[in-house]
Design an enzyme around this catalytic site. Sequence first.
Site, mmCIF file in Angstrom:
data_model
loop_
_atom_site.group_PDB
_atom_site.id
_atom_site.type_symbol
_atom_site.label_atom_id
_atom_site.label_comp_id
_atom_site.label_asym_id
_atom_site.label_seq_id
_atom_site.Cartn_x
_atom_site.Cartn_y
_atom_site.Cartn_z
ATOM 1 N N GLU A 90 -1.812 -3.511 -5.585
ATOM 2 C CA GLU A 90 -3.212 -3.691 -5.645
ATOM 3 C C GLU A 90 -4.630 -2.448 -6.130
ATOM 4 O O GLU A 90 -5.289 -2.226 -4.687
ATOM 5 C CB GLU A 90 -3.803 -3.953 -3.653
ATOM 6 C CG GLU A 90 -2.736 -5.053 -3.551
ATOM 7 C CD GLU A 90 -3.413 -5.339 -1.912
ATOM 8 O OE1 GLU A 90 -4.200 -4.829 -1.407
ATOM 9 O OE2 GLU A 90 -2.723 -6.692 -1.572
ATOM 10 N N ASN A 117 0.867 -1.132 0.089
ATOM 11 C CA ASN A 117 0.067 -0.008 0.466
ATOM 12 C C ASN A 117 1.186 1.475 0.020
ATOM 13 O O ASN A 117 0.818 2.038 -0.399
ATOM 14 C CB ASN A 117 -1.035 0.075 1.406
ATOM 15 C CG ASN A 117 -1.716 -1.564 1.337
ATOM 16 O OD1 ASN A 117 -2.425 -1.991 -0.174
ATOM 17 N ND2 ASN A 117 -2.389 -1.743 2.190
ATOM 18 N N GLN A 164 5.456 -10.455 4.932
ATOM 19 C CA GLN A 164 6.547 -9.902 4.605
ATOM 20 C C GLN A 164 8.370 -10.502 5.418
ATOM 21 O O GLN A 164 7.769 -11.601 5.246
ATOM 22 C CB GLN A 164 6.099 -8.517 4.456
ATOM 23 C CG GLN A 164 5.344 -8.025 3.784
ATOM 24 C CD GLN A 164 5.358 -5.578 4.297
ATOM 25 O OE1 GLN A 164 6.277 -5.579 5.096
ATOM 26 N NE2 GLN A 164 3.890 -6.000 4.063
ATOM 27 N N GLU A 185 1.925 -11.748 -2.610
ATOM 28 C CA GLU A 185 1.795 -11.362 -0.934
ATOM 29 C C GLU A 185 0.777 -12.063 -0.742
ATOM 30 O O GLU A 185 -0.189 -12.632 -1.685
ATOM 31 C CB GLU A 185 1.284 -10.508 -0.992
ATOM 32 C CG GLU A 185 2.440 -9.289 -1.248
ATOM 33 C CD GLU A 185 1.117 -7.351 -0.796
ATOM 34 O OE1 GLU A 185 0.215 -7.444 0.318
ATOM 35 O OE2 GLU A 185 1.181 -6.592 -1.215
HETATM 36 O O1 AHR Z 1 1.246 -7.015 3.386
HETATM 37 C C1 AHR Z 1 1.117 -5.845 3.359
HETATM 38 C C2 AHR Z 1 -0.828 -5.299 2.992
HETATM 39 O O2 AHR Z 1 -1.499 -6.144 2.958
HETATM 40 C C3 AHR Z 1 -0.074 -4.429 1.633
HETATM 41 O O3 AHR Z 1 0.555 -2.600 1.692
HETATM 42 C C4 AHR Z 1 -0.977 -4.456 0.824
HETATM 43 O O4 AHR Z 1 -0.787 -4.666 -0.312
HETATM 44 C C5 AHR Z 1 -1.681 -5.817 1.103
HETATM 45 O O5 AHR Z 1 -3.529 -5.283 1.202
#
Ligand code: AHR
Length: 512
Positions: A173, A72, A351, A292
């Site tokens: 996204e 994000n 992450q 992700e």
């Molecule tokens: O990984 C956390 C968040 O999850 C990221 O910033 C976003 O791309 C997703 O909604």
Amino acid sequence: MQTASIMFDRDFTIGETDPRLFGAFVEHLGRCVYGGIYEPGHPTADKRGFRKDVLALVRELGPTIMRYPGGNFVSGYNWEDGVGPVKDRPARLDLAWFSTEPNTFGTNEFVDWCRAADVEPMLAVNLGTRDGDAARNLVEYCNHPGGSAWSDLRIRHGWKRPHGIKFWCLGNEMDGPWQMEHKTASEYGRKAVEAAKMMRWIDPSIELAACGSSGRNMPSYGRWEDEVLEHTFEQVEYISLHTYFNNYADDLPAFLASPDIMDRFIEEVVAIADGVAARRRSHKKIMLSFDEWNVWYRTRRKRADRVKEGWPVAPPILEEIYSMEDALVFGGACISLLNHADRVKTACLAQLVNVIAPIMTQTGGPAWRQTIFWPFAQMSRLGRGAVLRAKVDSKSYSASYYDPRGPQDLHFPVEAPYLKAAVVADGEGGVSLFLLNRHLTEAMKVSIDARGFGKLGVKEATELQHKDLKAVNDSKNPLRVQPAALKDVRAARQGIVAELKPASWNVLRLTP
Ligand code: AHR
């Protein structure tokens, strides 16, 4: 005791795993960068501020490619803020996480960190508040050798050699209303294709991923992929997928079944991408970038709650503490990714450090491995090679997985075999098996029939299990949950037989 069998043949393959399948993700979010990979003044920090204890754990984890800087965050990021003399870099309000971004770490530091960690950098460009112009300038800054304004600026900043970034994400996204300047599929598709075209004109060797849906339960899912690819098909190699598993419903069997929905998600996106190709009579195969994926639900927060906390720098947010049961679900997702190695060419565990992460740190203190660290490290180490088309026979159970993420609450029915498995041949006559026993109370005797391999012996066999499925690792007890030797595995007349504990993740390495 349940019984199950798994049969495979050396010649029947799904596809080779691409090294990029074992990627991860560093976002400017919470303590992922500041206090995570980068902490000047930490006792283990090198002169660039990179925590060497974290680097050592990253090398052990084994990610191959690292996505950056969001997430994000990227949808409001001015990449120019993060380059040049640190004293001149502006602090900015980050509207993604309601934090203050000091910009003391940026693209060049990230690339240096990747070289130190021995991973390939992957960059996302801002297609939220910015557009193709900023994106093409970033490609010029990073990849052009010199003799132009942006490449010469990089050289003046101290990086003479071009970074040679190959993999680029066209935004993040963009279907999500939570995104800065979120878009309709046609608005995004137009913007992405024009950005892609210019980025590629600067460096024809780059590979590009268009944004797919931010989750399978988005109302626009399916139509979004179709329309975005209709615009971008000729300019991109990949479409992205994102998934976060949850146990909001406190329904462990359904939680454990949820990776099977990831299988469906992948197969549906492949079908859509191939449908777009068919309409064009094109042989091009768009590959999938699952950039992700993880378990994430306990530390999700509403924007309104974040706003109340003001604008802190690197607050401890999204610091999900992973339990044994999370590691099982995570292992199931590893199996889903391996079993789609023919089309999922890139994937990023979201992450890396502190933020929904396999590695945790204390600022100024130690670093340790969360439970999910183990399945990832084993998949990265032993998942290289040809994934085999295994025939798995096991009883199954019916579940209904609840996913409230995004604008709609959904229940997904799923029929899940108790045994979920992937098999990877290493090209040297050996084979690795990743075996998840999803039965919560019964052990499982698994007969392994490996055809076309000759006689195989057990080189390595480990299990990850704990009598308390809520067990976690922390700074005081960092190895409470860790793999141990799997003892009940032996050669039998018909092959190899392994006995898997209830609720366990198991890895076998068989060699000639
Ligand atoms: O990984 C956390 C968040 O999850 C990221 O910033 C976003 O791309 C997703 O909604």
